[in-house]
Design a protein around this motif. Sequence first.
Motif, PDB file in Angstrom:
ATOM      1  N   SER A 108      -0.170   5.627  22.175  1.00 49.97           N
ATOM      2  CA  SER A 108       0.996   6.207  23.206  1.00 49.97           C
ATOM      3  C   SER A 108       2.039   5.824  21.578  1.00 49.97           C
ATOM      4  CB  SER A 108       1.318   4.728  23.588  1.00 49.97           C
ATOM      5  OG  SER A 108       2.165   4.716  24.190  1.00 49.97           O
ATOM      6  N   LYS A 109       3.235   6.425  21.989  1.00 52.34           N
ATOM      7  CA  LYS A 109       4.289   6.221  20.518  1.00 52.34           C
ATOM      8  C   LYS A 109       5.105   4.840  21.197  1.00 52.34           C
ATOM      9  CE  LYS A 109       5.935  11.126  20.828  1.00 52.34           C
ATOM     10  NZ  LYS A 109       7.093  12.329  21.185  1.00 52.34           N
ATOM     11  N   ALA A 110       4.427   4.218  22.310  1.00 52.50           N
ATOM     12  CA  ALA A 110       5.280   3.021  22.756  1.00 52.50           C
ATOM     13  C   ALA A 110       4.431   2.161  21.603  1.00 52.50           C
ATOM     14  CB  ALA A 110       5.009   2.222  23.863  1.00 52.50           C
ATOM     15  N   VAL A 111       3.448   1.771  21.065  1.00 52.63           N
ATOM     16  CA  VAL A 111       2.515   0.715  20.517  1.00 52.63           C
ATOM     17  C   VAL A 111       2.798   1.225  18.633  1.00 52.63           C
ATOM     18  CG1 VAL A 111       0.852   0.472  22.022  1.00 52.63           C
ATOM     19  CG2 VAL A 111      -0.095   2.021  20.502  1.00 52.63           C
ATOM     20  N   HIS A 112       3.511   2.502  18.415  1.00 45.83           N
ATOM     21  CA  HIS A 112       3.361   2.607  16.505  1.00 45.83           C
ATOM     22  C   HIS A 112       3.845   1.619  16.541  1.00 45.83           C
ATOM     23  CE1 HIS A 112       2.374   7.751  17.645  1.00 45.83           C
ATOM     24  NE2 HIS A 112       1.775   6.703  17.931  1.00 45.83           N
ATOM     25  N   SER A 129     -16.498  11.337  29.272  1.00 46.29           N
ATOM     26  CA  SER A 129     -16.178  11.419  30.450  1.00 46.29           C
ATOM     27  C   SER A 129     -17.413  11.813  31.021  1.00 46.29           C
ATOM     28  CB  SER A 129     -14.655  12.604  30.752  1.00 46.29           C
ATOM     29  OG  SER A 129     -14.942  12.324  31.968  1.00 46.29           O
ATOM     30  N   ASP A 130     -17.241  11.669  33.091  1.00 47.41           N
ATOM     31  CA  ASP A 130     -18.909  12.308  33.196  1.00 47.41           C
ATOM     32  C   ASP A 130     -18.368  13.654  34.122  1.00 47.41           C
ATOM     33  OD1 ASP A 130     -16.490  10.854  35.305  1.00 47.41           O
ATOM     34  OD2 ASP A 130     -17.847  10.491  36.699  1.00 47.41           O
ATOM     35  N   ILE A 131     -16.863  14.149  33.382  1.00 41.04           N
ATOM     36  CA  ILE A 131     -16.115  15.509  34.071  1.00 41.04           C
ATOM     37  C   ILE A 131     -16.089  16.938  33.041  1.00 41.04           C
ATOM     38  CG2 ILE A 131     -14.286  16.395  35.324  1.00 41.04           C
ATOM     39  CD1 ILE A 131     -14.749  14.074  37.459  1.00 41.04           C
ATOM     40  N   LYS A 132     -16.496  17.075  32.554  1.00 39.60           N
ATOM     41  CA  LYS A 132     -16.614  18.430  31.534  1.00 39.60           C
ATOM     42  C   LYS A 132     -14.987  18.542  31.519  1.00 39.60           C
ATOM     43  CE  LYS A 132     -17.938  22.304  29.458  1.00 39.60           C
ATOM     44  NZ  LYS A 132     -18.900  23.876  29.534  1.00 39.60           N
ATOM     45  N   GLU A 133     -14.032  18.941  32.428  1.00 39.50           N
ATOM     46  CA  GLU A 133     -12.788  18.965  32.161  1.00 39.50           C
ATOM     47  C   GLU A 133     -11.938  17.863  32.173  1.00 39.50           C
ATOM     48  OE1 GLU A 133     -14.749  20.070  35.207  1.00 39.50           O
ATOM     49  OE2 GLU A 133     -15.283  22.211  34.365  1.00 39.50           O
ATOM     50  N   PHE A 134     -12.252  16.901  32.157  1.00 40.06           N
ATOM     51  CA  PHE A 134     -10.942  15.438  32.364  1.00 40.06           C
ATOM     52  C   PHE A 134     -11.613  15.145  30.546  1.00 40.06           C
ATOM     53  CE2 PHE A 134     -10.567  11.394  31.875  1.00 40.06           C
ATOM     54  CZ  PHE A 134      -9.720  11.682  32.534  1.00 40.06           C
ATOM     55  N   SER A 135     -10.051  15.033  29.754  1.00 44.45           N
ATOM     56  CA  SER A 135     -10.145  14.282  28.593  1.00 44.45           C
ATOM     57  C   SER A 135      -9.351  13.015  28.727  1.00 44.45           C
ATOM     58  CB  SER A 135      -9.535  15.065  27.377  1.00 44.45           C
ATOM     59  OG  SER A 135      -9.844  14.700  26.298  1.00 44.45           O
ATOM     60  N   SER A 136      -9.755  11.904  28.098  1.00 44.77           N
ATOM     61  CA  SER A 136      -8.942  10.546  28.489  1.00 44.77           C
ATOM     62  C   SER A 136      -7.946  10.733  27.387  1.00 44.77           C
ATOM     63  CB  SER A 136      -9.732   9.458  27.724  1.00 44.77           C
ATOM     64  OG  SER A 136     -10.992   9.411  26.734  1.00 44.77           O
ATOM     65  N   MET A 137      -8.422  11.645  25.951  1.00 42.39           N
ATOM     66  CA  MET A 137      -7.139  11.973  25.279  1.00 42.39           C
ATOM     67  C   MET A 137      -5.888  12.568  25.632  1.00 42.39           C
ATOM     68  SD  MET A 137      -8.672  10.873  22.561  1.00 42.39           S
ATOM     69  CE  MET A 137     -10.379  10.745  22.003  1.00 42.39           C
ATOM     70  N   SER A 138      -6.056  13.022  26.911  1.00 41.86           N
ATOM     71  CA  SER A 138      -5.509  13.754  27.791  1.00 41.86           C
ATOM     72  C   SER A 138      -3.986  12.376  28.434  1.00 41.86           C
ATOM     73  CB  SER A 138      -5.104  15.116  28.595  1.00 41.86           C
ATOM     74  OG  SER A 138      -6.553  14.353  30.134  1.00 41.86           O
ATOM     75  N   LEU A 139      -4.376  11.810  28.852  1.00 47.28           N
ATOM     76  CA  LEU A 139      -3.465  10.816  29.391  1.00 47.28           C
ATOM     77  C   LEU A 139      -2.467  10.823  28.605  1.00 47.28           C
ATOM     78  CD1 LEU A 139      -6.759   8.984  31.415  1.00 47.28           C
ATOM     79  CD2 LEU A 139      -5.090  11.205  32.429  1.00 47.28           C
ATOM     80  N   ALA A 140      -1.279  10.795  27.909  1.00 47.45           N
ATOM     81  CA  ALA A 140      -0.523  10.137  27.421  1.00 47.45           C
ATOM     82  C   ALA A 140       0.143   8.883  27.859  1.00 47.45           C
ATOM     83  CB  ALA A 140      -0.347  11.194  26.870  1.00 47.45           C
ATOM     84  N   PRO A 141       0.126   8.378  27.809  1.00 47.90           N
ATOM     85  CA  PRO A 141       1.570   7.826  28.363  1.00 47.90           C
ATOM     86  C   PRO A 141       2.674   8.013  28.271  1.00 47.90           C
ATOM     87  CG  PRO A 141       0.101   6.363  26.931  1.00 47.90           C
ATOM     88  CD  PRO A 141       0.516   7.258  26.225  1.00 47.90           C
ATOM     89  N   GLY A 142       3.599   7.535  29.443  1.00 47.50           N
ATOM     90  CA  GLY A 142       4.948   8.529  29.626  1.00 47.50           C
ATOM     91  C   GLY A 142       4.969   9.979  30.577  1.00 47.50           C
TER      92      GLY A 142
END
Length: 414
Positions: A108-112, A129-142
Motif C-alpha cells: 500500500s502507498k500508505a506504508v511506503h 489462493s484457492d480460486i484461479k480468478e482471485f489474486s491477493s495482489m489485486s486488493l489494493a488498499p483504497g
Amino acid sequence: MNGKDTFPMRKLMSSMMLAVTLITIAGCGSRVDGRATAGEIDVRQLDVGQYPTRPLSEYSEFNHSFKAGRTLASMRLADNLVLGHEVDPKLTFGSFQSVDSDTPLVMSKAVHPALKPNHMLYGFATGNSDIKEFSSMSLAPGDETLADLMRSRKPTYFGLTVMQFPDAGTAERAALEIEQLDYDVAPEQNVRVPIANYPTAHSHWRPGIASMVATLAHGSYVLNVQAGVPEPEANKLTDFIQKVFDAQLPRLDKLTPLSPVEVVKMKSDPEQVLDRTLNPQKLGSPDPINFASYGLQGFLHTRRDLLGKQDLYTKVGADQFGQSWGSYTVRTRDYAAAQTLLDGIFAGDAYKPADAPAKLPAARCTENKDPQGDIKRFSCAVQYRRYVAYVQSHQLTDAHQRAAAQYAIFANSQ
C-alpha cells in the motif's frame, strides 16, 4: 648411414613434420561453430531461422549495480519463500512480484514511508489462493470497490511479502511503522488482534471484513501477511496467519541476510543456466520474469501453471531453472534424469502431440489445448546432456526454429 637409406628417411621425416604442422594449424586460431563431437549432430545443419546460436556471454556483459543487485537478491529470496499449497493444499493458484524498489506496487502507498527511511534492501511477494480468478495482489488498499468484488467470491488466500532490512533493530522499527501506517488508514474501523504464538507480531482487522493483516520482524527480515477466509471470523484468520508464519520462518532462518555491498556484488547467472538458454531478445538485464535464474522453489513461484510438474522436477533432481524471454532451461541430476524429464514434461490432458523438429535427436513438441496468457499454442522441449529446455510459439515452424537454436546454444556452451 649409407646412400640407400637417405631418401626414405628424409621422406619419413618430411611426412611427420607436415602432420605436426597440420595439427598445429587446426588447434591454434581456428574455431568452427557447432562442430559435433562423437554422437552429436552438426548444429550448423539445423534450421534456426534468425535466432542466436551462441551463449549470451559471448555478446553481452553484466554490469553490477545496486538496482540490478536488488532484483537478483529478490530472486534469491524467492527460492526461500513458502508456496501456498505448503500452508494449505487448496492454495494452488498464485501470483508473485519482485520488491526491488522503495515504492513496490504490492505494498500500500500508505506504508511506503516506512521503507526507504529504514533502508529496505529488497524483497519478494507471493500471492496464494484457492480460486484461479482471485489474486491477493489485486486488493489494493483504497480501492474498496475492487476489494469487495474480489472478496465476494469467498476465497481462502494469503499474500506474503518478505523484505530484508540492514539489521534486526531496523527491521523491528520498520515493522512497527508499517503496522501503524496501515492501521491509520481507517483507525476508527480497525481493531488490533494478537497472534497467539507470535507475541511480537502486529496485526489488525476490520470486524465484519473477512481479511486480516499482520506484520512481523524476524531478524533482519520483515514479513507482511494479508490473509482472507470465506467468512469474517477472527479466530480462523489468526490461526491462518499463524500457519503462514510457522511455514515461512524456518526457511528464513536458513537464509543469511545480505549487506548492501553483497547486494551490489550479486551474480546474474551463478550456475550458468541463463548462458545456456535461448535469448531471442539478446537482453541480459535481470528481470524476475524475463531473465531470471531460480531454484525449484523460486521457479514454481513464477510458474504456477507448472505446479503439477513439481513431483517430476523433484524426481529428476531439477535444481536450477533459467527463464529467458519465453525460453526455459532446467538442469537435472544427470543425463538419464534429463531423458525422464523430456519424456514427461508434456504428459497430461492439457497437451496433444505435435510434430518434432527435423534432425534434432532428443526433442518433443506439443500443442497446448488451452493457450492463454503466457502459454502459447505450441511448445517444444529439447534435451542436451543433463539439461532440458523448452520454447514456445503460436506457430509450429517458429517453435521448431527456436528449439533448433536452443540445441545449438547447448552445444556451443560446452
